[in-house]
Write a protein that holds these residues in place. Structure first.
Motif: not given
Length: 502
Positions: A352-358, A377-391
């Motif tokens: 997830v961390k390697q994934h393009p932010v855009s 995304v930048q703000l939460f990138l280090d705090r999630i395991t799965f990308p859908q946690e972003l929402g």
RNA sequence: GGUCCGUUCGUCUAGGGGUUAGGACACGUCCCUUUCACGGAUGAAACACGGGUUCGAUUCCCGUACGGACUACCA
């Protein structure tokens, strides 16, 4: 003589593809790519009673999601089409007949019920029944019956199966790529059914015939097949064919306790054992999929590759190409591997961390304007395991605080903090350039002139603005909330916090 | 029950006749940070047991124990 490597993945369409099956497919794929060979997909649907609609598509979709598509086979085509065994039915009969005519196999007329009864008798005596050199003379088959009786049975359409005539006393040995020499004595094997009474071949016959016809050089499959490998060797010998190189993979085990990883474990442990979500067409029961849980295909592949194999170096993060490069059958382990969700999650976090932010921004925060979405995304990138946690993270972040962390309030709310927050409230009014850096600059400057230490107020500021005692970078958070929102949150908080006198 | 396969930290594993038995996940502590997370450092943590072979065995051999797979006209 061609030395071109050809491997196959040969699942049965009896349900969703299990994650262990995915690993088998992956290892086949890796070997083929590594050695410049061909990876083919064959569907082994010789059991009509266990056919599950949708299972074949599911297999294809799973492989496509992971990016390990076959070069040849069902859904793709190729020189040995068809690749669905049900469509090759007639082929197998001819090979079985060949074995009959060479005396390597025979007709057996015993019904399933008769055999069950015999088995029950043996079992009551504490022994196991085997249809073999010792017992076949007393059973109903073309070895025990007179030529006339056989003729008659066949002519009258009596149902029969074709069984392999396993030699009474012989030692079968073969060299497995993973387990080295394996020896089995034929006295412990039985005369396995090759052709069923419904005219379909069994796995054993179809598998050996197809692997030969399709010029398979390496059979990479799960350890559950190891006990029947000697039978397959015997079949190759009976046909006078050269057997492929075998590699029997260690099993994937339950995370807790013992035994093969199963669907039940997934339900219990709250993790998927299937690559994609699957809805059972009969019961409607939905099973979780790695994809839907939020695992990235690269992470799933990397995690799976390391369950039973390792490169021998300390590198753990491997792209598919790197896996191809590093892979070898020799480095596969013998012992079964327990499935560990924590490790799977760790791999996912790395990817997830390697994934393009855009990409994460547009895929998971589509409602939000792209520049701002990327900042989130930048703000939460280090705090999630799965990308859908972003929402969820963004929703929580954006919501006005409902309550304030009482522990922090009890510890940090004092007159100095109050003074600091009041000062901050005033100074931010004058910030024209509302960006993290300038906000930080102004706040620091203000606190310094007021003679208040940062440590005394910053956490209270966080609680006042977000309600929480912990969270992402405050200055960037303030930038994202916007000046007006920050001012409002601060005044609401100040109104609710206890008033303290000097 | 029978046949076959296996056994290094809790988990995934490296290693291999003489090592302080290495790494990763998870866990503890510390550092970084306004906090948390990330990151960095560090700690605790393993050769199943018994016999051989050997100067020496976790490594090789044999047993035992434990685990697993298979034992269908399923794959």
């Amino acid at each position: 003589m061609s030395s071109k490597i050809r491997v196959r993945f040969a699942p049965s369409p009896t349900g969703p593809l299990h994650i262990g099956g995915v690993r088998t497919a992956l290892y086949n794929y890796l070997l083929a790519r590594k050695l410049g060979g061909t990876f083919l997909l064959r569907i082994e649907d010789t059991d009509q009673t266990r056919f599950v609609p949708g299972a074949e598509d599911y297999i294809l979709e799973s492989l496509a999601w992971l990016g390990i598509m076959p070069d040849e086979g069902v859904g793709i085509g190729g020189p040995h089409a068809p690749y669905r065994q049900s469509e090759r039915k007639d082929l197998y009969k001819a090979y079985a007949d060949e074995l009959i005519s060479t005396g390597k196999a025979y007709y057996a007329f015993d019904s399933a019920e008769e055999l069950d009864a015999i088995r029950a008798v043996y079992e009551s005596k504490g022994t196991a029944f085997q249809y073999n050199a010792l017992t076949r003379v007393k059973l109903k088959n073309s070895l025990s019956m007179s030529p006339g009786a056989i003729e008659e049975a066949l002519a009258s359409g009596q149902p029969y199966v074709i069984r392999l005539k396993v030699p009474a006393k012989a030692e079968i040995r073969f060299q497995d790529s993973i387990r080295d020499w394996v020896h089995v004595h034929t006295s412990s094997m039985d005369d396995k059914v090759l052709m069923k009474s419904d005219g379909m071949p069994t796995y054993h016959l179809a598998n050996v015939v197809d692997d030969h016809i399709m010029e398979i050089t390496h059979v990479i499959r799960g350890e559950e097949w190891l006990p029947s490998a000697p039978l397959h060797i015997l079949l190759y010998q009976a046909f006078g064919w050269q057997a492929p190189q075998f590699a029997h993979l260690p099993l994937l085990l339950k995370p807790e306790g013992n035994g093969k990883l199963s669907k039940r474990d997934a339900d219990l442990g709250g993790f998927p054992v299937f690559p994609l979500e699957w809805t059972d067409p009969q019961s409607g029961v939905v099973s979780k999929g790695f994809k839907q849980e939020g695992y990235l295909p690269e992470a799933t592949l990397n995690f799976l590759a390391f369950l039973g194999w390792n490169p021998g170096t300390e590198q753990e993060l491997f792209s598919l190409d790197e896996l191809v490069n590093a892979f070898s059958l020799e480095r596969i382990n013998k012992a079964g591997a327990k499935f560990d969700v924590n490790k799977a999650k760790w791999f996912n976090e790395q990817y997830v961390k390697q994934h393009p932010v855009s990409e994460l921004a547009s895929a998971y925060l589509p409602e939000i304007e792209s520049g701002k979405a990327e900042a989130f995304v930048q703000l939460f990138l280090d705090r999630i395991t799965f990308p859908q946690e972003l929402g969820q993270k963004v929703a929580e972040f954006s919501a006005f605080p409902k309550e304030y962390d009482s522990a922090v309030l009890a510890n940090k709310w004092n007159s100095e903090a109050q003074k600091g927050l009041l000062a901050i409230q005033t100074c931010i009014e004058h910030i024209q350039d509302w960006h993290a850096e300038s906000i930080k600059h102004v706040i620091h400057g203000t606190l310094e002139t007021e003679g208040i230490k940062m440590g005394k107020v910053m956490q209270m500021l966080r609680v006042a603005l977000s309600g929480n005692g912990a969270g992402p970078d405050l200055m960037i958070s303030m930038e994202l909330w916007g000046k007006q929102q920050v001012a409002e949150r601060l005044s609401v908080a100040l109104a609710q916090f206890p008033k303290l006198s000097e």
